[in-house]
Design a protein around this motif. Sequence first.
Motif, short mmCIF file in Angstrom:
data_model
loop_
_atom_site.label_atom_id
_atom_site.label_comp_id
_atom_site.label_asym_id
_atom_site.label_seq_id
_atom_site.Cartn_x
_atom_site.Cartn_y
_atom_site.Cartn_z
N TRP A 177 -4.81 7.64 81.78
CA TRP A 177 -3.64 8.29 83.02
C TRP A 177 -3.75 9.22 83.89
N VAL A 178 -2.98 9.01 85.23
CA VAL A 178 -3.19 10.15 86.32
C VAL A 178 -1.61 9.98 86.10
N TYR A 179 -1.75 11.68 85.65
CA TYR A 179 -0.25 12.52 86.08
C TYR A 179 0.28 13.78 87.07
N LEU A 180 0.94 13.67 88.27
CA LEU A 180 1.15 14.19 89.44
C LEU A 180 2.06 14.87 89.45
N GLY A 231 4.68 25.40 93.86
CA GLY A 231 5.36 24.02 94.39
C GLY A 231 3.80 23.22 95.32
N VAL A 232 2.73 24.15 94.93
CA VAL A 232 1.18 23.24 94.86
C VAL A 232 1.49 21.77 94.07
N LEU A 233 0.43 21.29 94.33
CA LEU A 233 0.98 20.00 93.47
C LEU A 233 -0.60 19.76 93.11
N ALA A 234 -0.41 18.96 92.20
CA ALA A 234 -1.64 18.89 90.96
C ALA A 234 -1.82 16.96 90.27
N SER A 235 -2.85 16.71 90.64
CA SER A 235 -3.02 15.04 89.57
C SER A 235 -3.68 16.03 88.10
N PHE A 236 -3.59 15.30 86.97
CA PHE A 236 -3.69 15.40 85.76
C PHE A 236 -4.61 13.81 85.77
N ASP A 237 -5.82 13.35 85.80
CA ASP A 237 -6.07 12.76 85.50
C ASP A 237 -7.12 12.52 84.13
N LEU A 238 -6.86 11.85 82.81
CA LEU A 238 -7.01 11.92 81.72
C LEU A 238 -8.06 10.75 81.61
N MET A 239 -9.28 10.77 81.44
CA MET A 239 -10.72 10.07 80.99
C MET A 239 -11.06 9.56 80.15
N LYS A 240 -11.61 8.09 79.44
CA LYS A 240 -12.29 7.95 78.92
C LYS A 240 -14.26 7.82 78.94
N ALA A 261 -10.26 7.79 70.54
CA ALA A 261 -9.40 8.86 71.19
C ALA A 261 -8.89 8.51 72.04
N LYS A 262 -7.93 8.30 72.84
CA LYS A 262 -7.40 7.85 73.86
C LYS A 262 -8.40 9.02 75.03
N SER A 263 -8.62 9.82 75.39
CA SER A 263 -9.49 10.40 76.25
C SER A 263 -10.42 11.51 76.03
N THR A 264 -11.27 11.59 76.45
CA THR A 264 -12.22 12.57 76.33
C THR A 264 -12.39 13.93 77.14
N HIS A 265 -12.23 13.17 78.67
CA HIS A 265 -12.75 14.21 78.94
C HIS A 265 -10.92 14.12 80.17
N LEU A 266 -10.88 15.33 81.10
CA LEU A 266 -9.67 15.23 82.17
C LEU A 266 -10.20 16.24 83.33
N THR A 267 -9.91 15.34 84.57
CA THR A 267 -10.30 16.66 85.95
C THR A 267 -8.76 16.56 86.26
N LEU A 268 -9.14 17.75 86.97
CA LEU A 268 -8.18 18.86 87.72
C LEU A 268 -8.14 19.25 89.22
N ASN A 269 -6.85 18.13 89.74
CA ASN A 269 -7.69 17.74 91.32
C ASN A 269 -6.29 18.99 92.22
N MET A 270 -5.93 20.03 93.04
CA MET A 270 -4.81 20.37 93.40
C MET A 270 -4.64 20.60 95.07
#
Length: 263
Positions: free
Chosen positions: A252-255, A151-160, A206-215
Amino acid sequence: MKKILFFLVCGLLWSTVLSAQQTRYMVFEFIKVENDQLFDYIEFKELMEKVYRQARNDDQIVGWDFWSLQSGADQGSFQYIMVTHYDDPVKMMSGLDDQKMQEYTKIAYPHLNESQVEKLFQEALAMRDMPMRLYMKEIVTTSDNFQMKPGVLASFDLMKANEGKFDAYERAEMEVFKPIHQRNIEKGLMGHWSFLRTALPLGSEAKSTHLTLNMYKDYMQFFNAQAYEDIEQTEEQRKRVNEGLNSRDQKWVYLATLENVVR
C-alpha cells in the motif's frame, strides 16, 4: 603506538554507542473516525499535541506526528496516521498508558479537574478506532536537515519482502535506493527518506514487513519528484534497481499531510 591503538578502540566503541543511541523506534497508528465525529476528533488531536508535548518534556518520547490522509489503499478505512517516536524499544512497546496520558493532560490543562480529564478520555476513546498498528525500527535514513512542520507531505509505503529475499530486499534499500534518494534530496526533489523494519517477529502471512517514508516540503516538490527521470543512471544501476523492486511487494501507499507535530 599503544596510545594510538587505545584511542582508536575508544573511538570505535563510542561510535557504536552513539549509533545505538540514535536508533529510532516508531509506532504507526492508522486511525478511523466516523464521519459524524470528525469535528470532535479535530479538537481532540489539538489536545493530544499538548499532551504529547508534556511526554516529550518528560523524555518518555522523542516526538509525535499527526497526519491527515490524502489517499491510500482504501480511503474509507483510515483518515489519520499518528506516529509516536521513541529512542528505546522497551519504551516503544510499553507505550503511554491511559493513566500516564491523564497525568500529562492535567499538566497541560491545569484548569481541568480529574473527573473532567477522565470524561475527556472516555469520549475520545469512543470516537476513534485503530484497526492497524505497526511497531517499526528505523534501519537507515538519508542525511538531510528536513524541517518537520505542519503542511509537509509524506508517502508511507508499506512493503513486504518476497519469500526468501528478506536480506536481499534490505540490501537493495540500503545500497541501491538510499543513494538515489540522497541524490534527489541534494537536487531539491525530496526532503527526507527513511527505511524501517517491523520491530516484532512476523509470520509468513504478515501483510507487510517494512516501510519506507518519503517526505516532501510541499506539493510542488512532490510533483516535481514524480516527473523527474534520471537520465544519468547507467544500465548497471537500472539492473540493480529492477532487482531491488523484484525482491519486494509494494502493498500500500498512503499520501498524507502533516497537521500536528511535537519535537
